[in-house]
Design a protein around this motif. Sequence first.
Motif, mmCIF file in Angstrom:
data_model
loop_
_atom_site.group_PDB
_atom_site.id
_atom_site.type_symbol
_atom_site.label_atom_id
_atom_site.label_comp_id
_atom_site.label_asym_id
_atom_site.label_seq_id
_atom_site.Cartn_x
_atom_site.Cartn_y
_atom_site.Cartn_z
ATOM 1 N N ASP A 167 43.439 42.945 23.666
ATOM 2 C CA ASP A 167 42.190 43.287 24.575
ATOM 3 C C ASP A 167 42.038 42.422 25.534
ATOM 4 N N VAL A 168 42.520 41.961 26.456
ATOM 5 C CA VAL A 168 42.332 41.069 27.462
ATOM 6 C C VAL A 168 41.679 41.672 29.246
ATOM 7 N N ARG A 169 40.503 40.977 28.926
ATOM 8 C CA ARG A 169 40.182 41.365 30.054
ATOM 9 C C ARG A 169 40.212 40.313 31.182
ATOM 10 N N VAL A 170 40.338 40.780 32.775
ATOM 11 C CA VAL A 170 39.727 39.581 33.928
ATOM 12 C C VAL A 170 38.930 40.980 34.591
ATOM 13 N N VAL A 171 38.029 39.124 34.852
ATOM 14 C CA VAL A 171 36.875 39.439 35.782
ATOM 15 C C VAL A 171 36.731 38.901 36.877
ATOM 16 N N VAL A 172 36.697 40.002 38.160
ATOM 17 C CA VAL A 172 37.103 39.385 39.851
ATOM 18 C C VAL A 172 35.776 39.168 39.695
ATOM 19 N N PHE A 173 35.284 37.674 40.629
ATOM 20 C CA PHE A 173 33.996 36.996 41.089
ATOM 21 C C PHE A 173 34.123 37.367 42.404
ATOM 22 N N ALA A 174 33.846 38.502 43.518
ATOM 23 C CA ALA A 174 33.702 37.907 44.943
ATOM 24 C C ALA A 174 32.818 37.623 45.104
ATOM 25 N N GLY A 175 33.557 37.187 46.039
ATOM 26 C CA GLY A 175 31.967 36.159 47.650
ATOM 27 C C GLY A 175 32.516 36.238 48.643
ATOM 28 N N ASP A 176 31.706 36.364 49.803
ATOM 29 C CA ASP A 176 31.839 35.781 50.561
ATOM 30 C C ASP A 176 31.709 34.414 51.096
ATOM 31 N N HIS A 177 32.248 33.493 51.715
ATOM 32 C CA HIS A 177 32.525 32.118 52.204
ATOM 33 C C HIS A 177 32.211 31.497 53.807
ATOM 34 N N GLY A 178 30.545 31.087 54.302
ATOM 35 C CA GLY A 178 30.712 30.603 55.353
ATOM 36 C C GLY A 178 31.514 29.597 56.238
ATOM 37 N N VAL A 179 32.670 29.440 55.023
ATOM 38 C CA VAL A 179 34.202 28.293 56.014
ATOM 39 C C VAL A 179 34.696 29.549 55.907
ATOM 40 N N SER A 180 35.143 30.634 56.706
ATOM 41 C CA SER A 180 36.128 31.678 56.184
ATOM 42 C C SER A 180 36.607 31.831 57.281
ATOM 43 N N ALA A 181 36.044 30.632 58.454
ATOM 44 C CA ALA A 181 36.916 30.910 59.851
ATOM 45 C C ALA A 181 37.983 29.956 59.572
#
Length: 339
Positions: free
Chosen positions: A55-69
């Motif tokens: 039982d292997v589980r991946v959790v992808v934590f998603a979010g945007d960043h203000g430095v994405s430019a």
Amino acid sequence: MPSFAIPVPDAAAHAAALARLDGLVKPLGSLGRLEELAAWLSAAHGVVPPRPLDDVRVVVFAGDHGVSAQSAYPREVTAAMVRVFLAGRSGVTVLAAQVGARVRVADIAVDWDGAGVPDEVTAHKVRRGSGAIDVEDALAPGEARQAFEAGRAIAAEESGADVLVPGDMGIGNTTVCAAVVASSLGLPAAEVVGTGTGVSGEALDRKTAVVAAALDRAAGRSADPFERLTAVGSACLAATTGFLVEAATRGIPVLLDGIFSATAAVLARDLAPGAERWWLAGHRSTEPAQAFALKALGLTPILDLGLRLGEGSGAVQAVPTLRAAQTIIANMGRLADLE
């Protein structure tokens, strides 16, 4: 700072595993790192041989960043990729399917309304995006702890896993990680900034300047991990930090991925000393900040494939190696049984 009770892996099981490995039908130490991993798993599970890693589980934590430019890709890619994860067509989802791992996506700070996605995805959302760390704090007061607790809750929800893998998705996250690693370890921007999504030349110089400005702006705030996260981190990084701490408190083995989870691991170790005993480094990324982070944690990557995708994709590729270590100690014959 909060206090966490971190269990210690079973030293007796580790010693028994080494003795068993020495008695298998092979020259002493001939299976190299696989033997080390087999003993590590035995200590983590408290039994020899260790349990199969079914039982292997991946959790992808998603979010945007203000430095994405500073990235080679626009921040809108983050939201689009959440839908790709849900469709099962991302890098980590197709690689996870190959090894029988399940992938979950957690929208912690994606800058969108999340319309049409399952409630599970947005259940722990903290905010939309984060501040541009070169000119302002990433998070408002209290949000780092809120996101940290969200990550702990997610780890609790996934506590039945044999192995957990923290993944990441967020344009601009290598810039944030470089700043946090530099702040944590007292390093200059020029030593920790890497190419991320593939920037070079003037774009790389701008990225380095952003990290340097962030470090100057947040000078004097590095002692407290939550202050580091507030000043130069992000909500999804704070959530990943909480995820790692909670997994360690529950004695769940974790395969770290690239720069993002390694950065969270530095923060988690500072908050919960000893938690690093429950983590393995799945692979070596191309980001220089990861090398500094892993050295500080005393972790050696299992694989070195030149990967820089993130998402948990590199750590997933290390799962077959861990399974190989488990099956060797569980199923190889013993010298004592030879006729």
